[in-house]
Design a protein around this motif. Structure first.
Motif, PDB file in Angstrom:
ATOM      1  N   ALA A 260       0.826  -1.215   0.000  1.00 55.77           N
ATOM      2  CA  ALA A 260       0.000   0.000   0.000  1.00 55.77           C
ATOM      3  C   ALA A 260       0.850   1.250   0.000  1.00 55.77           C
ATOM      4  CB  ALA A 260      -0.934  -0.008   1.205  1.00 55.77           C
ATOM      5  N   ALA A 261       2.023   1.181   0.634  1.00 53.94           N
ATOM      6  CA  ALA A 261       2.917   2.341   0.647  1.00 53.94           C
ATOM      7  C   ALA A 261       3.389   2.702  -0.756  1.00 53.94           C
ATOM      8  CB  ALA A 261       4.115   2.058   1.553  1.00 53.94           C
ATOM      9  N   ARG A 262       3.376   1.722  -1.653  1.00 56.83           N
ATOM     10  CA  ARG A 262       3.851   1.970  -3.013  1.00 56.83           C
ATOM     11  C   ARG A 262       2.716   2.205  -4.003  1.00 56.83           C
ATOM     12  NH1 ARG A 262       8.280  -1.743  -6.329  1.00 56.83           N
ATOM     13  NH2 ARG A 262       8.314  -0.456  -8.230  1.00 56.83           N
ATOM     14  N   TRP A 263       1.656   1.387  -3.908  1.00 53.05           N
ATOM     15  CA  TRP A 263       0.600   1.440  -4.920  1.00 53.05           C
ATOM     16  C   TRP A 263      -0.728   1.985  -4.405  1.00 53.05           C
ATOM     17  CZ3 TRP A 263       3.518  -3.362  -5.005  1.00 53.05           C
ATOM     18  CH2 TRP A 263       4.425  -3.425  -6.052  1.00 53.05           C
ATOM     19  N   GLY A 264      -0.859   2.182  -3.112  1.00 57.85           N
ATOM     20  CA  GLY A 264      -2.102   2.700  -2.552  1.00 57.85           C
ATOM     21  C   GLY A 264      -2.975   1.591  -1.996  1.00 57.85           C
ATOM     22  N   ARG A 265      -3.717   1.922  -0.971  1.00 58.13           N
ATOM     23  CA  ARG A 265      -4.520   0.918  -0.268  1.00 58.13           C
ATOM     24  C   ARG A 265      -5.646   0.354  -1.121  1.00 58.13           C
ATOM     25  NH1 ARG A 265      -5.696   4.662   4.833  1.00 58.13           N
ATOM     26  NH2 ARG A 265      -5.561   6.190   3.140  1.00 58.13           N
ATOM     27  N   VAL A 266      -6.323   1.207  -1.851  1.00 57.63           N
ATOM     28  CA  VAL A 266      -7.471   0.753  -2.639  1.00 57.63           C
ATOM     29  C   VAL A 266      -7.030  -0.147  -3.782  1.00 57.63           C
ATOM     30  CG1 VAL A 266      -9.316   1.510  -4.181  1.00 57.63           C
ATOM     31  CG2 VAL A 266      -8.944   2.698  -2.012  1.00 57.63           C
ATOM     32  N   ALA A 267      -5.970   0.236  -4.492  1.00 56.61           N
ATOM     33  CA  ALA A 267      -5.496  -0.578  -5.621  1.00 56.61           C
ATOM     34  C   ALA A 267      -5.036  -1.954  -5.155  1.00 56.61           C
ATOM     35  CB  ALA A 267      -4.358   0.147  -6.334  1.00 56.61           C
ATOM     36  N   VAL A 268      -4.311  -1.999  -4.055  1.00 56.58           N
ATOM     37  CA  VAL A 268      -3.823  -3.281  -3.531  1.00 56.58           C
ATOM     38  C   VAL A 268      -5.002  -4.158  -3.108  1.00 56.58           C
ATOM     39  CG1 VAL A 268      -2.535  -4.353  -1.639  1.00 56.58           C
ATOM     40  CG2 VAL A 268      -1.579  -2.391  -2.840  1.00 56.58           C
ATOM     41  N   SER A 269      -6.002  -3.566  -2.493  1.00 62.05           N
ATOM     42  CA  SER A 269      -7.167  -4.333  -2.060  1.00 62.05           C
ATOM     43  C   SER A 269      -7.930  -4.899  -3.254  1.00 62.05           C
ATOM     44  CB  SER A 269      -8.095  -3.450  -1.220  1.00 62.05           C
ATOM     45  OG  SER A 269      -7.450  -3.014  -0.036  1.00 62.05           O
ATOM     46  N   ARG A 270      -8.032  -4.130  -4.325  1.00 60.54           N
ATOM     47  CA  ARG A 270      -8.730  -4.628  -5.514  1.00 60.54           C
ATOM     48  C   ARG A 270      -8.057  -5.879  -6.064  1.00 60.54           C
ATOM     49  NH1 ARG A 270      -9.171   1.196  -8.618  1.00 60.54           N
ATOM     50  NH2 ARG A 270     -10.897   2.089  -7.396  1.00 60.54           N
ATOM     51  N   TRP A 271      -6.744  -5.815  -6.229  1.00 57.90           N
ATOM     52  CA  TRP A 271      -6.017  -6.965  -6.760  1.00 57.90           C
ATOM     53  C   TRP A 271      -6.140  -8.170  -5.832  1.00 57.90           C
ATOM     54  CZ3 TRP A 271      -4.528  -7.813 -11.476  1.00 57.90           C
ATOM     55  CH2 TRP A 271      -4.264  -6.738 -12.333  1.00 57.90           C
ATOM     56  N   SER A 272      -6.118  -7.935  -4.545  1.00 57.96           N
ATOM     57  CA  SER A 272      -6.200  -9.031  -3.580  1.00 57.96           C
ATOM     58  C   SER A 272      -7.528  -9.771  -3.685  1.00 57.96           C
ATOM     59  CB  SER A 272      -6.020  -8.488  -2.166  1.00 57.96           C
ATOM     60  OG  SER A 272      -4.751  -7.896  -2.013  1.00 57.96           O
ATOM     61  N   TYR A 273      -8.610  -9.015  -3.774  1.00 54.84           N
ATOM     62  CA  TYR A 273      -9.913  -9.656  -3.874  1.00 54.84           C
ATOM     63  C   TYR A 273     -10.088 -10.377  -5.213  1.00 54.84           C
ATOM     64  CZ  TYR A 273     -11.531  -7.671   0.504  1.00 54.84           C
ATOM     65  OH  TYR A 273     -11.682  -7.375   1.831  1.00 54.84           O
ATOM     66  N   ALA A 274      -9.489  -9.859  -6.274  1.00 51.70           N
ATOM     67  CA  ALA A 274      -9.556 -10.549  -7.562  1.00 51.70           C
ATOM     68  C   ALA A 274      -8.868 -11.912  -7.480  1.00 51.70           C
ATOM     69  CB  ALA A 274      -8.914  -9.686  -8.652  1.00 51.70           C
ATOM     70  N   VAL A 275      -7.713 -11.955  -6.832  1.00 48.59           N
ATOM     71  CA  VAL A 275      -6.992 -13.222  -6.658  1.00 48.59           C
ATOM     72  C   VAL A 275      -7.792 -14.184  -5.781  1.00 48.59           C
ATOM     73  CG1 VAL A 275      -4.941 -14.265  -5.612  1.00 48.59           C
ATOM     74  CG2 VAL A 275      -4.715 -12.225  -7.041  1.00 48.59           C
ATOM     75  N   THR A 276      -8.473 -13.640  -4.779  1.00 44.99           N
ATOM     76  CA  THR A 276      -9.197 -14.477  -3.827  1.00 44.99           C
ATOM     77  C   THR A 276     -10.362 -15.212  -4.480  1.00 44.99           C
ATOM     78  OG1 THR A 276      -8.610 -12.908  -2.081  1.00 44.99           O
ATOM     79  CG2 THR A 276     -10.314 -14.496  -1.576  1.00 44.99           C
ATOM     80  N   VAL A 277     -10.992 -14.604  -5.462  1.00 45.30           N
ATOM     81  CA  VAL A 277     -12.088 -15.288  -6.172  1.00 45.30           C
ATOM     82  C   VAL A 277     -11.592 -16.611  -6.744  1.00 45.30           C
ATOM     83  CG1 VAL A 277     -13.675 -15.161  -8.123  1.00 45.30           C
ATOM     84  CG2 VAL A 277     -13.288 -13.139  -6.709  1.00 45.30           C
ATOM     85  N   VAL A 278     -10.459 -16.569  -7.423  1.00 44.29           N
ATOM     86  CA  VAL A 278      -9.886 -17.778  -8.017  1.00 44.29           C
ATOM     87  C   VAL A 278      -9.444 -18.758  -6.935  1.00 44.29           C
ATOM     88  CG1 VAL A 278      -8.066 -18.665  -9.524  1.00 44.29           C
ATOM     89  CG2 VAL A 278      -9.153 -16.468 -10.039  1.00 44.29           C
ATOM     90  N   ALA A 279      -8.860 -18.229  -5.862  1.00 44.86           N
ATOM     91  CA  ALA A 279      -8.335 -19.086  -4.804  1.00 44.86           C
ATOM     92  C   ALA A 279      -9.443 -19.872  -4.102  1.00 44.86           C
ATOM     93  CB  ALA A 279      -7.563 -18.241  -3.794  1.00 44.86           C
ATOM     94  N   ILE A 280     -10.560 -19.211  -3.774  1.00 42.87           N
ATOM     95  CA  ILE A 280     -11.655 -19.924  -3.102  1.00 42.87           C
ATOM     96  C   ILE A 280     -12.263 -20.962  -4.037  1.00 42.87           C
ATOM     97  CG2 ILE A 280     -13.930 -19.696  -2.057  1.00 42.87           C
ATOM     98  CD1 ILE A 280     -13.121 -17.021  -0.950  1.00 42.87           C
ATOM     99  N   ALA A 281     -12.354 -20.653  -5.317  1.00 40.26           N
ATOM    100  CA  ALA A 281     -12.845 -21.641  -6.284  1.00 40.26           C
ATOM    101  C   ALA A 281     -11.953 -22.884  -6.263  1.00 40.26           C
ATOM    102  CB  ALA A 281     -12.893 -21.039  -7.678  1.00 40.26           C
ATOM    103  N   GLY A 282     -10.645 -22.676  -6.128  1.00 39.78           N
ATOM    104  CA  GLY A 282      -9.723 -23.807  -6.038  1.00 39.78           C
ATOM    105  C   GLY A 282      -9.931 -24.618  -4.781  1.00 39.78           C
ATOM    106  N   VAL A 283     -10.177 -23.929  -3.659  1.00 40.50           N
ATOM    107  CA  VAL A 283     -10.432 -24.639  -2.398  1.00 40.50           C
ATOM    108  C   VAL A 283     -11.643 -25.551  -2.537  1.00 40.50           C
ATOM    109  CG1 VAL A 283     -11.155 -24.354   0.010  1.00 40.50           C
ATOM    110  CG2 VAL A 283      -9.358 -22.897  -0.925  1.00 40.50           C
ATOM    111  N   VAL A 284     -12.684 -25.047  -3.180  1.00 41.95           N
ATOM    112  CA  VAL A 284     -13.940 -25.794  -3.262  1.00 41.95           C
ATOM    113  C   VAL A 284     -13.869 -26.922  -4.284  1.00 41.95           C
ATOM    114  CG1 VAL A 284     -16.406 -25.607  -3.798  1.00 41.95           C
ATOM    115  CG2 VAL A 284     -15.274 -23.811  -2.475  1.00 41.95           C
ATOM    116  N   TRP A 285     -13.167 -26.708  -5.392  1.00 40.66           N
ATOM    117  CA  TRP A 285     -13.297 -27.636  -6.515  1.00 40.66           C
ATOM    118  C   TRP A 285     -12.043 -28.437  -6.856  1.00 40.66           C
ATOM    119  CZ3 TRP A 285     -17.980 -28.818  -7.871  1.00 40.66           C
ATOM    120  CH2 TRP A 285     -19.010 -27.902  -7.649  1.00 40.66           C
TER     121      TRP A 285
END
Length: 407
Positions: A260-285
């Protein structure tokens, strides 16, 4: 006391409290095994800890915005530990719910005031707040190991041993409170705080926190049982999965503060949640041992925005830091417990895989909320001459303003 020492003690104290949030989910397999609870009944225990906490945390936040309550740190830490310690002693379901709810009340009382004090002690540093949040994540990570030790010692009747972290956390809070008292006396002539609240942005941030919480608590409640089913392993396999889910948060929070110190809190959070969608799908399937990899990715993705959401909330509501902290820090965990009985009932009626599948959508909804947010500007003061030194900015809290290095 140096500020770094205060943050260290607060971080360790945070771990000693949040271990009890992690312990509730870690105890679920024991309740199922020793008391033959259904999925719905077991998730009701998580609900007992979450429901009271969900209501109480904003209330405690509003109180701490109005009156300083540093004594809440040791008192709430003890309350959180005592409730969990007693939860395994009675086979009565109603009493178990009461004891777990008492623990949830302690956790609720702790978070708003501790986050406000941590903000003061850190002088508004995102990195320092990330370490404070990481302390709580360490507590989560240790919870499955502590419960596994209790199970090995003799099962639920040994839960009184779980009061030990509360005793340690209480002892660590006391020197911080003494240092805070001295600092307040020294700063008694500081100017009054000013700042404008951005309520619409805070509401959208809160919705993102709620969706994250549903995903996290839903997974943490049932991941042990689910991994046992998917891998055909023992209870140790399930405990390992829960440990990975919590441990990834230790890394995620630190990475979030640095990124966040480099790219900003909002931008980092957006990317994190995008990755999490794929990750939870992997956990389930995804079948087999590969599930552990996706559990780790899910953990990191959910925890990178963790401390960032806390500081964003405080900046969106600079005049109500306690309320903002109570919602963004405390409700991050507790509100998800309200959805756990629904997941449990669905699992009883269908299967755990079917019940966990809707959790894939939750980080996508958090991402949608973050698409509407921007990093707030630094709060302004009506006395600019007091902060005209180069390389400084004003961090406005619910009770005062703190000078800190600009990011």
């Amino acid at each position: 006391m140096r500020r770094r020492t205060s943050i260290t003690l607060l971080s360790v104290g945070h771990a000693c409290v949040d271990v009890y949030q992690g312990t509730v989910a870690a105890l679920v397999p024991l309740f199922v095994a020793e008391r033959a609870y259904t999925y719905a009944a077991a998730s009701g225990i998580v609900l007992a800890a979450s429901l009271l906490s969900s209501v109480a945390q904003p209330a405690f936040g509003a109180l701490t915005d109005r009156w300083a309550m540093p004594w809440l740190l040791p008192v709430s830490t003890l309350l959180g530990g005592v409730g969990i310690a007693l939860s395994g002693l009675s086979g009565n379901y109603a009493l178990t719910l009461v004891f777990v709810a008492i623990s949830g009340l302690g956790v609720a009382a702790y978070h708003p005031e501790s986050a406000r004090i941590a903000r003061e002690a850190s002088a508004g540093s995102h990195t320092a707040m990330a370490y404070f949040a990481t302390g709580g994540n360490v507590g989560f990570a240790l919870a499955p190991l502590m419960v596994a030790a209790v199970a090995a010692a003799g099962g639920l009747r040994w839960t009184p041993l779980l009061v030990v972290p509360a005793l340690a956390g209480t002892a660590m809070a006391l020197p911080v409170l003494r240092a805070l008292s001295k600092r307040k006396r020294a700063d008694s002539g500081a100017p009054a705080p000013v700042g404008r609240d951005d309520v619409p942005s805070f509401v959208r941030l809160t919705l993102a926190v709620v969706f994250r919480s549903i995903a996290f608590v839903g997974l943490s409640t049932f991941i042990s049982l689910y991994v046992q089913q998917r891998t055909g392993g023992s209870s140790a396999a399930g405990t390992a999965a829960l440990f990975v889910l919590y441990l990834g948060g230790v890394v995620g929070s630190v990475l979030g503060g640095a990124a966040a110190a480099r790219w900003g809190r909002v931008a980092v959070s957006r990317w994190s949640y995008a990755v999490t969608v794929v990750a939870i799908a992997g956990v389930v399937w995804v079948p087999g041992p590969a599930v552990y990899l996706f559990v780790a990715l899910t953990s990191a993705g959910l925890y990178v925005p963790f401390s960032l959401q806390v500081t964003l909330g405080q900046d969106y509501l600079p005049t109500k830091v306690g309320t903002a902290s109570g919602i963004t820090l405390g409700l991050t965990v507790s509100i998800g417990g309200l959805a756990s009985p629904v997941i449990g009932a669905m699992a009883d009626a269908t299967s755990l895989r079917t019940a966990l599948t809707p959790l894939i959508v939750m980080p996508a909804l958090s991402l949608l909320m973050f698409r509407t947010l921007r990093d707030p500007e630094a709060p302004r003061t009506d006395q600019p001459s007091r902060v005209s030194a180069p390389g400084t900015q004003v961090i406005v809290t619910g009770r005062g303003q703190i000078r800190s290095p600009s990011a």
